[in-house]
Write a protein that holds these residues in place. Structure first.
Motif, PDB file in Angstrom:
ATOM      1  N   LEU A 278      -9.911   3.434   5.426  1.00 26.02           N
ATOM      2  CA  LEU A 278     -10.680   2.145   5.313  1.00 26.02           C
ATOM      3  C   LEU A 278     -10.904   1.665   4.125  1.00 26.02           C
ATOM      4  CD1 LEU A 278     -13.353   2.794   8.197  1.00 26.02           C
ATOM      5  CD2 LEU A 278     -11.308   1.547   8.392  1.00 26.02           C
ATOM      6  N   ALA A 279     -11.108   2.339   2.998  1.00 24.86           N
ATOM      7  CA  ALA A 279     -11.163   1.947   1.694  1.00 24.86           C
ATOM      8  C   ALA A 279     -10.101   1.381   1.033  1.00 24.86           C
ATOM      9  CB  ALA A 279     -11.992   3.136   0.847  1.00 24.86           C
ATOM     10  N   HIS A 280      -8.964   2.013   1.277  1.00 27.71           N
ATOM     11  CA  HIS A 280      -7.722   1.563   0.751  1.00 27.71           C
ATOM     12  C   HIS A 280      -7.285   0.091   1.363  1.00 27.71           C
ATOM     13  CE1 HIS A 280      -6.710   4.379  -2.183  1.00 27.71           C
ATOM     14  NE2 HIS A 280      -7.084   5.519  -1.406  1.00 27.71           N
ATOM     15  N   LEU A 281      -7.665  -0.125   2.793  1.00 25.23           N
ATOM     16  CA  LEU A 281      -7.448  -1.221   3.396  1.00 25.23           C
ATOM     17  C   LEU A 281      -8.374  -2.257   2.815  1.00 25.23           C
ATOM     18  CD1 LEU A 281      -6.245  -2.638   5.731  1.00 25.23           C
ATOM     19  CD2 LEU A 281      -7.774  -1.831   7.299  1.00 25.23           C
ATOM     20  N   GLY A 282      -9.414  -2.066   2.450  1.00 18.62           N
ATOM     21  CA  GLY A 282     -10.411  -3.008   1.857  1.00 18.62           C
ATOM     22  C   GLY A 282      -9.922  -3.475   0.504  1.00 18.62           C
ATOM     23  N   MET A 283      -9.072  -2.622   0.089  1.00 18.31           N
ATOM     24  CA  MET A 283      -8.418  -2.834  -1.449  1.00 18.31           C
ATOM     25  C   MET A 283      -7.066  -3.559  -1.170  1.00 18.31           C
ATOM     26  SD  MET A 283      -9.970   0.390  -3.452  1.00 18.31           S
ATOM     27  CE  MET A 283      -9.411  -0.241  -5.179  1.00 18.31           C
ATOM     28  N   ALA A 284      -6.791  -3.837  -0.117  1.00 19.74           N
ATOM     29  CA  ALA A 284      -5.435  -4.473   0.259  1.00 19.74           C
ATOM     30  C   ALA A 284      -4.261  -3.558  -0.321  1.00 19.74           C
ATOM     31  CB  ALA A 284      -5.330  -5.744  -0.690  1.00 19.74           C
ATOM     32  N   GLU A 285      -4.315  -2.162   0.071  1.00 14.99           N
ATOM     33  CA  GLU A 285      -3.431  -0.977  -0.435  1.00 14.99           C
ATOM     34  C   GLU A 285      -2.950  -0.533   0.922  1.00 14.99           C
ATOM     35  OE1 GLU A 285      -5.612   0.291  -4.600  1.00 14.99           O
ATOM     36  OE2 GLU A 285      -5.553   1.553  -2.905  1.00 14.99           O
ATOM     37  N   HIS A 286      -2.015  -1.339   1.599  1.00 15.29           N
ATOM     38  CA  HIS A 286      -1.870  -1.415   2.941  1.00 15.29           C
ATOM     39  C   HIS A 286      -0.886   0.002   3.245  1.00 15.29           C
ATOM     40  CE1 HIS A 286      -2.606  -5.740   2.645  1.00 15.29           C
ATOM     41  NE2 HIS A 286      -3.383  -5.307   3.297  1.00 15.29           N
ATOM     42  N   ALA A 287      -0.050   0.269   2.367  1.00 12.63           N
ATOM     43  CA  ALA A 287       0.805   1.363   2.672  1.00 12.63           C
ATOM     44  C   ALA A 287       0.013   2.676   2.667  1.00 12.63           C
ATOM     45  CB  ALA A 287       2.056   1.533   1.765  1.00 12.63           C
ATOM     46  N   LEU A 288      -0.806   2.780   1.706  1.00 10.88           N
ATOM     47  CA  LEU A 288      -1.661   3.880   1.659  1.00 10.88           C
ATOM     48  C   LEU A 288      -2.552   3.986   2.669  1.00 10.88           C
ATOM     49  CD1 LEU A 288      -2.192   6.338  -0.145  1.00 10.88           C
ATOM     50  CD2 LEU A 288      -3.511   5.163  -1.783  1.00 10.88           C
ATOM     51  N   ALA A 289      -3.347   2.828   2.873  1.00 11.48           N
ATOM     52  CA  ALA A 289      -4.186   2.924   3.835  1.00 11.48           C
ATOM     53  C   ALA A 289      -3.511   3.265   5.290  1.00 11.48           C
ATOM     54  CB  ALA A 289      -4.832   1.541   4.118  1.00 11.48           C
ATOM     55  N   ALA A 290      -2.366   2.961   5.538  1.00 17.27           N
ATOM     56  CA  ALA A 290      -1.776   3.231   6.830  1.00 17.27           C
ATOM     57  C   ALA A 290      -1.295   4.880   7.000  1.00 17.27           C
ATOM     58  CB  ALA A 290      -0.366   2.440   6.986  1.00 17.27           C
ATOM     59  N   ASP A 291      -1.103   5.408   5.914  1.00 20.37           N
ATOM     60  CA  ASP A 291      -0.794   6.764   5.815  1.00 20.37           C
ATOM     61  C   ASP A 291      -1.911   7.526   5.962  1.00 20.37           C
ATOM     62  OD1 ASP A 291       1.773   6.294   5.178  1.00 20.37           O
ATOM     63  OD2 ASP A 291       1.691   6.426   3.028  1.00 20.37           O
ATOM     64  N   HIS A 292      -3.171   7.178   5.439  1.00 17.67           N
ATOM     65  CA  HIS A 292      -4.475   8.029   5.470  1.00 17.67           C
ATOM     66  C   HIS A 292      -4.889   7.826   6.968  1.00 17.67           C
ATOM     67  CE1 HIS A 292      -5.438   9.580   1.583  1.00 17.67           C
ATOM     68  NE2 HIS A 292      -5.417   8.207   0.978  1.00 17.67           N
ATOM     69  N   LEU A 293      -4.807   6.514   7.166  1.00 21.01           N
ATOM     70  CA  LEU A 293      -5.450   6.400   8.916  1.00 21.01           C
ATOM     71  C   LEU A 293      -4.756   7.043   9.892  1.00 21.01           C
ATOM     72  CD1 LEU A 293      -6.242   2.492   8.456  1.00 21.01           C
ATOM     73  CD2 LEU A 293      -7.949   4.371   8.903  1.00 21.01           C
ATOM     74  N   ARG A 294      -3.383   6.961   9.728  1.00 20.39           N
ATOM     75  CA  ARG A 294      -2.393   7.654  10.628  1.00 20.39           C
ATOM     76  C   ARG A 294      -2.490   9.350  10.650  1.00 20.39           C
ATOM     77  NH1 ARG A 294       1.564   5.164   9.414  1.00 20.39           N
ATOM     78  NH2 ARG A 294       1.575   3.462  11.558  1.00 20.39           N
ATOM     79  N   ALA A 295      -2.619   9.802   9.522  1.00 20.67           N
ATOM     80  CA  ALA A 295      -2.930  11.170   9.503  1.00 20.67           C
ATOM     81  C   ALA A 295      -4.329  11.667   9.977  1.00 20.67           C
ATOM     82  CB  ALA A 295      -2.690  11.590   7.917  1.00 20.67           C
ATOM     83  N   GLY A 296      -5.122  10.823   9.597  1.00 16.31           N
ATOM     84  CA  GLY A 296      -6.653  10.988  10.170  1.00 16.31           C
ATOM     85  C   GLY A 296      -6.677  10.974  11.598  1.00 16.31           C
ATOM     86  N   LEU A 297      -6.041  10.109  12.479  1.00 18.00           N
ATOM     87  CA  LEU A 297      -6.008   9.966  13.748  1.00 18.00           C
ATOM     88  C   LEU A 297      -5.332  11.216  14.425  1.00 18.00           C
ATOM     89  CD1 LEU A 297      -5.707   6.092  14.251  1.00 18.00           C
ATOM     90  CD2 LEU A 297      -7.605   7.519  15.093  1.00 18.00           C
ATOM     91  N   ASP A 298      -4.228  11.232  13.801  1.00 19.05           N
ATOM     92  CA  ASP A 298      -3.399  12.341  14.343  1.00 19.05           C
ATOM     93  C   ASP A 298      -3.889  13.692  14.225  1.00 19.05           C
ATOM     94  OD1 ASP A 298      -1.328  10.428  14.890  1.00 19.05           O
ATOM     95  OD2 ASP A 298      -0.145  11.004  13.414  1.00 19.05           O
TER      96      ASP A 298
END
Length: 324
Positions: A278-298
């Motif tokens: 969520l923090a990286h998404l707020g900073m518009a760092e979309h690739a890093l945000a997606a990696d963290h979110l996907r790993a967290g959900l999985d």
């Protein structure tokens, strides 16, 4: 309190649109027997508990709730309610075990099903605290503080933000009285969650930063709070403050690997990646945000993967993937 297994399961069935008669039909049980169990007049058999768990898709949480309500514990809790000046430690521990099982049940069946029965239990434990005397009152105070916090969370998760805020305000006061920093920090964290649900980044930054700086907070709490405060600052375009907080969150990663407190059991290393996402998404760092979110959900355990609160992170992952 002795009927709470039935109350919780009956409410969970209702949230699924199932009457007792329809549930009995699907389970191939006598409706009269199921009615007695769910109204607290008969102890459920292990087989029925297992079948109810399967019917609700509860991933073992109904089984855990039933196991937390032994006949001896029923007796201890009932005696303490009837004679609060004779409160003993076993009764306090039994209440804590029930509450822990209810928290897990929330992950599996959702907040809406648990609000009414848990609020009724809260009134009982508050009455017990008011009248309790002796050496075990302080331990009971911690359990009641967590009960208030849990009801606040249920309302927050269900979108009842006013009711949630009232309970969480009380939860902080009770946690302070109990001198429990982990409970105080968690109540402040939930205030931040409400602010995020309301789209108020200033309040997001305020509440999560307050939780981050709460004396006595666990390292796992502080890591998540720093990351979520960073999201608020990022949305306020205070990028340097957001980067600083993300760095502080990263510095806590090793300490956060320790077993999280039982009152915040979900703060595993996998869950921390959701906050970072969520923090990286707020900073518009979309690739890093997606990696963290996907790993967290999985990485979520089975009983949490479809919890109501995961919808926020799934939506964030969709947004991050779409912006890459």
């Amino acid at each position: 309190m002795v009927a709470q297994f039935g109350e919780q399961v009956r409410s969970a069935l209702r949230s699924r649109g199932l009457s007792i008669r329809e549930a009995a039909r699907r389970l191939n049980y006598d409706p009269a027997y199921l009615n007695r169990v769910l109204n607290g007049r008969q102890v459920p058999s292990p087989h029925l508990v297992e079948r109810l768990d399967q019917l609700l898709g509860a991933e073992g949480t109904v089984i855990s709730l039933a196991a937390s309500l032994t006949p001896d514990d029923h007796g201890r809790i009932s005696r303490s309610i009837a004679h609060p000046t004779r409160l003993d430690r076993q009764a306090v521990d039994a209440l804590a075990a029930v509450l822990a099982a209810q928290r897990r049940l929330d992950d599996a069946v959702g907040a809406a099903a648990l609000i009414h029965p848990t609020e009724a239990q809260l009134l009982t434990v508050k009455q017990l605290l008011r009248d309790a005397r002796g050496p075990h009152r302080d331990a009971l105070l911690g359990v009641v503080a967590e009960y208030v916090q849990f009801v606040g969370w249920l309302h927050a998760s269900a979108g009842n933000h006013v009711e949630a805020s009232i309970h969480l305000y009380d939860a902080v006061d009770l946690a302070d009285e109990a001198e429990d920093g982990t409970l105080a920090a968690q109540a402040l964290n939930f205030r931040g969650y409400i602010a995020r649900r309301q789209g108020r980044p200033t309040a997001v930054a305020r509440w999560f930063e307050a939780a981050y700086h709460t004396p006595g907070a666990h390292a796992a709490q502080r890591m998540g709070d720093a990351a979520q405060a960073a999201q608020g600052y990022a949305q306020l375009r205070e990028r340097e403050t957001a980067k600083r907080l993300l760095g502080e969150a990263a510095s806590l990663a090793d300490a956060a690997h320790d077993q999280p407190p039982g009152t915040a059991y979900w703060l595993t290393s996998g869950f921390q990646r959701l906050s970072l996402g969520l923090a990286h998404l707020g900073m518009a760092e979309h690739a890093l945000a997606a990696d963290h979110l996907r790993a967290g959900l999985d990485g979520l355990p089975a009983e949490q993967r479809h919890a109501d609160w995961t919808a926020e992170y799934r939506a964030a992952l969709h947004a991050a993937d779409g912006a890459r």
